[in-house]
Design a protein around this motif. Structure first.
Motif, short mmCIF file in Angstrom:
data_model
loop_
_atom_site.label_atom_id
_atom_site.label_comp_id
_atom_site.label_asym_id
_atom_site.label_seq_id
_atom_site.Cartn_x
_atom_site.Cartn_y
_atom_site.Cartn_z
N LEU A 3 1.29 -1.46 -0.23
CA LEU A 3 0.27 -0.36 0.07
C LEU A 3 0.47 1.43 0.47
CD1 LEU A 3 -2.93 -0.96 2.15
CD2 LEU A 3 -2.81 -0.70 -0.15
N TYR A 4 1.94 1.13 0.23
CA TYR A 4 2.77 2.62 0.50
C TYR A 4 4.16 2.71 -0.61
CZ TYR A 4 1.63 2.03 5.24
OH TYR A 4 0.99 1.52 6.64
N LYS A 5 3.97 1.58 -1.23
CA LYS A 5 4.73 1.98 -2.86
C LYS A 5 4.23 2.69 -3.74
CE LYS A 5 6.18 -1.07 -6.94
NZ LYS A 5 5.68 -2.16 -7.18
N TYR A 6 2.85 3.84 -3.50
CA TYR A 6 2.73 5.04 -4.12
C TYR A 6 1.66 5.81 -3.40
CZ TYR A 6 3.34 2.33 -8.63
OH TYR A 6 4.77 1.96 -9.71
N LEU A 7 2.68 6.04 -2.31
CA LEU A 7 1.95 6.06 -1.12
C LEU A 7 1.93 8.32 -1.09
CD1 LEU A 7 1.08 7.12 1.56
CD2 LEU A 7 2.85 7.01 2.96
N VAL A 12 -0.92 13.07 -2.32
CA VAL A 12 -1.23 14.41 -3.42
C VAL A 12 -2.97 14.25 -4.28
CG1 VAL A 12 -0.45 15.63 -5.60
CG2 VAL A 12 1.24 14.91 -3.90
N THR A 13 -2.92 13.16 -4.37
CA THR A 13 -4.56 12.42 -5.17
C THR A 13 -5.35 12.92 -4.16
OG1 THR A 13 -3.91 11.16 -6.59
CG2 THR A 13 -6.21 10.79 -6.10
N VAL A 14 -5.21 12.81 -2.70
CA VAL A 14 -6.30 13.42 -1.98
C VAL A 14 -6.10 14.65 -1.52
CG1 VAL A 14 -6.87 12.66 0.21
CG2 VAL A 14 -6.18 10.45 -1.00
N ALA A 15 -5.30 15.39 -1.73
CA ALA A 15 -5.10 17.02 -1.26
C ALA A 15 -5.74 17.71 -2.21
CB ALA A 15 -3.13 17.19 -1.28
N ILE A 16 -6.03 16.93 -3.43
CA ILE A 16 -6.18 17.64 -4.83
C ILE A 16 -8.11 17.90 -5.14
CG2 ILE A 16 -6.46 17.52 -7.79
CD1 ILE A 16 -3.75 17.04 -7.77
N VAL A 17 -8.51 16.48 -4.06
CA VAL A 17 -9.47 15.69 -4.59
C VAL A 17 -10.40 16.85 -3.22
CG1 VAL A 17 -11.72 14.54 -3.74
CG2 VAL A 17 -9.72 13.58 -4.91
N VAL A 18 -9.70 17.24 -2.30
CA VAL A 18 -9.75 18.72 -0.87
C VAL A 18 -10.15 19.74 -1.13
CG1 VAL A 18 -9.02 19.32 1.23
CG2 VAL A 18 -9.25 16.76 1.18
N LEU A 48 1.64 16.11 -9.19
CA LEU A 48 1.02 15.07 -9.37
C LEU A 48 1.59 14.63 -10.51
CD1 LEU A 48 -0.74 13.33 -8.79
CD2 LEU A 48 -2.39 13.96 -10.30
N VAL A 49 2.10 14.58 -10.91
CA VAL A 49 2.80 14.24 -12.07
C VAL A 49 3.98 13.78 -12.12
CG1 VAL A 49 4.29 13.46 -14.65
CG2 VAL A 49 1.74 14.15 -14.71
N PHE A 50 5.02 14.81 -11.39
CA PHE A 50 6.27 14.84 -11.09
C PHE A 50 6.22 14.26 -9.66
CE2 PHE A 50 9.57 16.35 -7.33
CZ PHE A 50 10.20 16.29 -7.96
N VAL A 51 5.42 14.12 -8.67
CA VAL A 51 5.31 12.86 -7.68
C VAL A 51 4.99 11.77 -8.10
CG1 VAL A 51 4.52 12.81 -5.55
CG2 VAL A 51 4.38 15.18 -6.14
N ALA A 78 -7.57 12.73 -16.71
CA ALA A 78 -8.72 11.76 -15.94
C ALA A 78 -9.12 12.43 -14.33
CB ALA A 78 -8.83 10.39 -15.46
N LEU A 79 -7.98 12.50 -13.21
CA LEU A 79 -8.47 13.14 -12.25
C LEU A 79 -8.60 15.03 -12.44
CD1 LEU A 79 -8.58 13.02 -9.42
CD2 LEU A 79 -6.51 14.14 -9.28
N GLY A 80 -8.65 15.35 -13.27
CA GLY A 80 -8.66 16.50 -13.15
C GLY A 80 -9.88 16.52 -14.19
#
Length: 127
Positions: A3-7, A12-18, A48-51, A78-80
């Motif tokens: 689960l931590y492979k792409y932590l 950052v995905t959660v931060a963007i959603v918020v 996000l891409v950089f992360v 897709a996220l955008g």
């Protein structure tokens, strides 16, 4: 599955959603800067891409292949797109905007391009 492979990507995905679903103040900081909203979108999705690149190449020592680049670009786009649809149809405090989506995609493209340069430099110095 680790689960931590792409932590960092997950965080950052959660931060963007918020950030994309919370109300924006009437007088947002730096609102006098022309197109500040579009710049913010480009920075968020380029970041996000950089992360994602950091998670894949730096942390997990995986190759930055053409497939990986395409997946990163598609994930960010897709996220955008999803966030613009969420803003348009599932929030009352935000509105979806196609130009914001375009800024998301431009930011993701610039992020992939910058990561290609970083990856080249990393490979140049490691040999």
């Amino acid at each position: 599955m680790n689960l931590y492979k792409y932590l960092y990507t997950e965080i950052v995905t959660v931060a963007i959603v918020v950030l994309c679903t919370i109300p924006v103040p009437e007088q947002a900081p730096m609102s006098d800067v022309p197109l500040i909203d579009k710049w913010v979108h480009m920075v968020m999705y380029g970041g996000l891409v950089f992360v994602m690149w950091v998670d894949r190449v730096v942390r997990n020592k995986q190759k930055f292949s053409w497939v990986a680049r395409a997946v990163m670009l598609l994930y960010a786009a897709a996220l955008g797109g999803a966030m613009e649809l969420v803003q348009a149809y599932l929030t009352t405090c935000r509105s979806g905007d196609w130009v914001d989506f375009e800024a998301d995609v431009v930011g993701a493209l610039l992020g992939v391009w910058a990561c290609m340069g970083l990856n080249w430099r990393l490979n140049t110095y490691s040999k």
